[in-house]
Design a protein around this motif. Structure first.
Motif, PDB file in Angstrom:
ATOM      1  N   PHE A 176       0.814  -1.216   0.000  1.00 21.46           N
ATOM      2  CA  PHE A 176       0.000   0.000   0.000  1.00 21.46           C
ATOM      3  C   PHE A 176       0.849   1.268   0.000  1.00 21.46           C
ATOM      4  O   PHE A 176       0.344   2.357   0.269  1.00 21.46           O
ATOM      5  CB  PHE A 176      -0.914   0.003   1.228  1.00 21.46           C
ATOM      6  N   GLY A 177       2.128   1.119  -0.290  1.00 17.25           N
ATOM      7  CA  GLY A 177       3.003   2.285  -0.366  1.00 17.25           C
ATOM      8  C   GLY A 177       3.687   2.595   0.952  1.00 17.25           C
ATOM      9  O   GLY A 177       3.405   1.969   1.989  1.00 17.25           O
ATOM     10  N   GLU A 178       4.572   3.543   0.912  1.00 14.61           N
ATOM     11  CA  GLU A 178       5.361   3.920   2.081  1.00 14.61           C
ATOM     12  C   GLU A 178       4.505   4.684   3.078  1.00 14.61           C
ATOM     13  O   GLU A 178       3.663   5.507   2.709  1.00 14.61           O
ATOM     14  CB  GLU A 178       6.548   4.801   1.647  1.00 14.61           C
ATOM     15  N   VAL A 179       4.773   4.396   4.367  1.00 16.10           N
ATOM     16  CA  VAL A 179       4.067   5.097   5.440  1.00 16.10           C
ATOM     17  C   VAL A 179       4.588   6.526   5.519  1.00 16.10           C
ATOM     18  O   VAL A 179       5.795   6.760   5.466  1.00 16.10           O
ATOM     19  CB  VAL A 179       4.271   4.375   6.788  1.00 16.10           C
ATOM     20  N   PRO A 180       3.732   7.506   5.632  1.00 22.95           N
ATOM     21  CA  PRO A 180       4.197   8.896   5.675  1.00 22.95           C
ATOM     22  C   PRO A 180       4.984   9.202   6.947  1.00 22.95           C
ATOM     23  O   PRO A 180       4.869   8.506   7.956  1.00 22.95           O
ATOM     24  CB  PRO A 180       2.889   9.698   5.623  1.00 22.95           C
ATOM     25  N   VAL A 181       5.754  10.283   6.870  1.00 21.03           N
ATOM     26  CA  VAL A 181       6.556  10.724   8.011  1.00 21.03           C
ATOM     27  C   VAL A 181       5.640  11.318   9.061  1.00 21.03           C
ATOM     28  O   VAL A 181       4.738  12.119   8.764  1.00 21.03           O
ATOM     29  CB  VAL A 181       7.602  11.777   7.566  1.00 21.03           C
ATOM     30  N   ILE A 182       5.902  10.940  10.324  1.00 18.73           N
ATOM     31  CA  ILE A 182       5.091  11.420  11.438  1.00 18.73           C
ATOM     32  C   ILE A 182       5.931  12.410  12.256  1.00 18.73           C
ATOM     33  O   ILE A 182       6.964  12.029  12.819  1.00 18.73           O
ATOM     34  CB  ILE A 182       4.632  10.259  12.332  1.00 18.73           C
ATOM     35  N   PRO A 183       5.562  13.675  12.317  1.00 14.99           N
ATOM     36  CA  PRO A 183       6.316  14.634  13.122  1.00 14.99           C
ATOM     37  C   PRO A 183       6.138  14.360  14.611  1.00 14.99           C
ATOM     38  O   PRO A 183       5.083  13.873  15.041  1.00 14.99           O
ATOM     39  CB  PRO A 183       5.721  15.981  12.716  1.00 14.99           C
ATOM     40  N   SER A 184       7.165  14.696  15.390  1.00 17.82           N
ATOM     41  CA  SER A 184       7.089  14.410  16.813  1.00 17.82           C
ATOM     42  C   SER A 184       7.509  15.624  17.660  1.00 17.82           C
ATOM     43  O   SER A 184       6.657  16.315  18.195  1.00 17.82           O
ATOM     44  CB  SER A 184       7.972  13.210  17.171  1.00 17.82           C
ATOM     45  N   GLY A 185       8.784  15.871  17.792  1.00 15.86           N
ATOM     46  CA  GLY A 185       9.275  16.961  18.632  1.00 15.86           C
ATOM     47  C   GLY A 185       9.420  16.590  20.094  1.00 15.86           C
ATOM     48  O   GLY A 185       9.676  17.460  20.948  1.00 15.86           O
ATOM     49  N   LYS A 186       9.274  15.322  20.439  1.00 16.81           N
ATOM     50  CA  LYS A 186       9.390  14.884  21.828  1.00 16.81           C
ATOM     51  C   LYS A 186      10.848  14.968  22.286  1.00 16.81           C
ATOM     52  O   LYS A 186      11.761  14.574  21.575  1.00 16.81           O
ATOM     53  CB  LYS A 186       8.873  13.453  21.968  1.00 16.81           C
ATOM     54  N   LYS A 187      11.041  15.452  23.539  1.00 13.21           N
ATOM     55  CA  LYS A 187      12.395  15.630  24.078  1.00 13.21           C
ATOM     56  C   LYS A 187      12.641  14.642  25.221  1.00 13.21           C
ATOM     57  O   LYS A 187      11.730  14.320  25.994  1.00 13.21           O
ATOM     58  CB  LYS A 187      12.598  17.047  24.576  1.00 13.21           C
ATOM     59  N   PHE A 188      13.908  14.224  25.320  1.00 16.48           N
ATOM     60  CA  PHE A 188      14.348  13.342  26.402  1.00 16.48           C
ATOM     61  C   PHE A 188      15.554  13.994  27.062  1.00 16.48           C
ATOM     62  O   PHE A 188      16.633  14.073  26.456  1.00 16.48           O
ATOM     63  CB  PHE A 188      14.714  11.954  25.855  1.00 16.48           C
ATOM     64  N   ASP A 189      15.363  14.466  28.289  1.00 15.46           N
ATOM     65  CA  ASP A 189      16.427  15.193  29.000  1.00 15.46           C
ATOM     66  C   ASP A 189      17.065  14.318  30.078  1.00 15.46           C
ATOM     67  O   ASP A 189      16.533  13.256  30.451  1.00 15.46           O
ATOM     68  CB  ASP A 189      15.855  16.460  29.654  1.00 15.46           C
ATOM     69  N   GLY A 190      18.206  14.826  30.610  1.00 23.53           N
ATOM     70  CA  GLY A 190      18.872  14.154  31.727  1.00 23.53           C
ATOM     71  C   GLY A 190      19.514  12.833  31.371  1.00 23.53           C
ATOM     72  O   GLY A 190      19.653  11.945  32.225  1.00 23.53           O
ATOM     73  N   LEU A 191      19.937  12.665  30.128  1.00 28.16           N
ATOM     74  CA  LEU A 191      20.584  11.423  29.707  1.00 28.16           C
ATOM     75  C   LEU A 191      22.081  11.480  29.990  1.00 28.16           C
ATOM     76  O   LEU A 191      22.697  12.554  30.027  1.00 28.16           O
ATOM     77  CB  LEU A 191      20.338  11.179  28.216  1.00 28.16           C
ATOM     78  N   SER A 192      22.693  10.319  30.145  1.00 27.52           N
ATOM     79  CA  SER A 192      24.142  10.258  30.409  1.00 27.52           C
ATOM     80  C   SER A 192      24.687   8.914  29.957  1.00 27.52           C
ATOM     81  O   SER A 192      23.938   7.933  29.807  1.00 27.52           O
ATOM     82  CB  SER A 192      24.441  10.481  31.896  1.00 27.52           C
ATOM     83  N   ALA A 193      26.001   8.889  29.767  1.00 29.75           N
ATOM     84  CA  ALA A 193      26.684   7.651  29.376  1.00 29.75           C
ATOM     85  C   ALA A 193      28.152   7.762  29.754  1.00 29.75           C
ATOM     86  O   ALA A 193      28.718   8.854  29.850  1.00 29.75           O
ATOM     87  CB  ALA A 193      26.533   7.397  27.876  1.00 29.75           C
ATOM     88  N   SER A 194      28.772   6.623  29.980  1.00 28.87           N
ATOM     89  CA  SER A 194      30.213   6.573  30.235  1.00 28.87           C
ATOM     90  C   SER A 194      30.799   5.403  29.479  1.00 28.87           C
ATOM     91  O   SER A 194      30.104   4.422  29.184  1.00 28.87           O
ATOM     92  CB  SER A 194      30.509   6.450  31.736  1.00 28.87           C
ATOM     93  N   TRP A 195      32.086   5.486  29.175  1.00 27.84           N
ATOM     94  CA  TRP A 195      32.716   4.466  28.350  1.00 27.84           C
ATOM     95  C   TRP A 195      34.236   4.454  28.546  1.00 27.84           C
ATOM     96  O   TRP A 195      34.825   5.378  29.106  1.00 27.84           O
ATOM     97  CB  TRP A 195      32.401   4.700  26.871  1.00 27.84           C
ATOM     98  N   ILE A 196      34.838   3.395  28.045  1.00 28.88           N
ATOM     99  CA  ILE A 196      36.306   3.262  27.990  1.00 28.88           C
ATOM    100  C   ILE A 196      36.707   3.210  26.526  1.00 28.88           C
ATOM    101  O   ILE A 196      36.026   2.554  25.718  1.00 28.88           O
ATOM    102  CB  ILE A 196      36.783   1.993  28.719  1.00 28.88           C
TER     103      ILE A 196
END
Length: 277
Positions: A176-196
């Motif tokens: 049935f064709g490609e699904v259209p793009v869905i706008p969002s704008g949702k934010k995710f704050d306070g993220l963190s990561a650590s690595w070697i």
């Protein structure tokens, strides 16, 4: 009267012959035929020449020293990337401090703003990071060269936020064709990561106290704080995540060395003797 004059001239003639013969038979100094008495004649003393201390100082072998100090600079790759990639803005400051002859304390601090456009997702990541560790110089320099071929490690930490700009729902049946793009704008704050990360790099001295270099990095996540229903696909300082925990990095730097003090280089024989003790 005649008898007297004759005697006087005979005496003069005899004296002249005696002097000529003595002159011809006088031994020459340092001649093997010289007599012992003639060799004992003292020679005239040579004039004394005063040697200037500056001449002695200039002729002495200079003591080899190593310079110790701080090297500071920028990652040119991140700085210039914004010129051709409109979805990226970033800057990274780099530095190291020479701790011993072979070991350097090293660190990087930076900030990134990156928009990633995948097949299903378009999201923007903003955040800062700090990496600290050490480098080991495996290169044996000649004379006063200060080039570096190093391998080292870093521990990195990043704080950031993510914004989901738009997305597409996966369509298992594209009839049935490609699904259209869905706008969002949702934010995710306070993220963190650590690595070697393991670092292999090169630094070459191009001008007085000016170095250029590059490094390759292999990263492994240690901690990763993710929001619900969203993955941290890009982490500032770590770059893109692959298989959830691995990443790779690269930088191209120009740095300036600020010397603080010098240390004498021990001769090889003395250094080996000290190690045996």
């Amino acid at each position: 009267m005649k008898h007297t004059l004759r005697s006087f001239f005979s005496f003069c003639l005899l004296l002249s012959l005696t002097l000529v013969q003595a002159q011809e038979t006088t031994p020459v100094k340092n001649d093997p035929k010289s007599t012992k008495t003639d060799q004992m004649i003292p020679e005239a003393p040579l004039p004394l020449v005063e040697i200037s201390p500056e001449i002695i100082k200039n002729d002495s072998i200079p003591v080899k020293t190593d310079r110790y100090g701080i090297r500071l600079g920028l990652d040119l790759f991140k700085l210039t990337r914004a010129l051709y990639d409109e979805d990226y803005k970033g800057i990274e400051f780099v530095g190291d401090y020479r701790l011993t002859k072979k070991y350097f304390l090293a660190a990087e601090i930076g900030n990134e703003n990156k928009t990633t456009d995948d097949d299903r997702l378009n999201f923007t990541t903003k955040g800062s990071y700090l990496k600290a560790g050490f480098d080991y110089n495996a290169y044996e320099n000649w004379l006063d060269m200060e080039n570096i071929i190093s391998i080292g490690m870093r521990y990195g930490f990043s704080t950031f936020n993510q914004q989901l700009n738009n997305y597409r729902i996966y369509n298992a049946n594209p009839y049935f064709g490609e699904v259209p793009v869905i706008p969002s704008g949702k934010k995710f704050d306070g993220l963190s990561a650590s690595w070697i990360e393991v670092v292999a790099g090169v630094k070459a001295k191009v001008f007085n106290n000016v170095f250029v270099g590059f490094s390759l990095r292999l990263n492994r996540l240690v901690t990763n704080k993710e929001p619900e229903n969203f993955s941290n696909l890009y982490i500032p300082g770590f770059n893109r995540t692959y298989d959830g925990s691995f990443g790779v990095g690269f930088n191209y730097t120009v740095t300036y060395f600020v010397p603080i003090y010098k240390k004498k280089v021990k001769p090889v024989a003395v250094a080996k003797k000290a190690e045996k003790k």
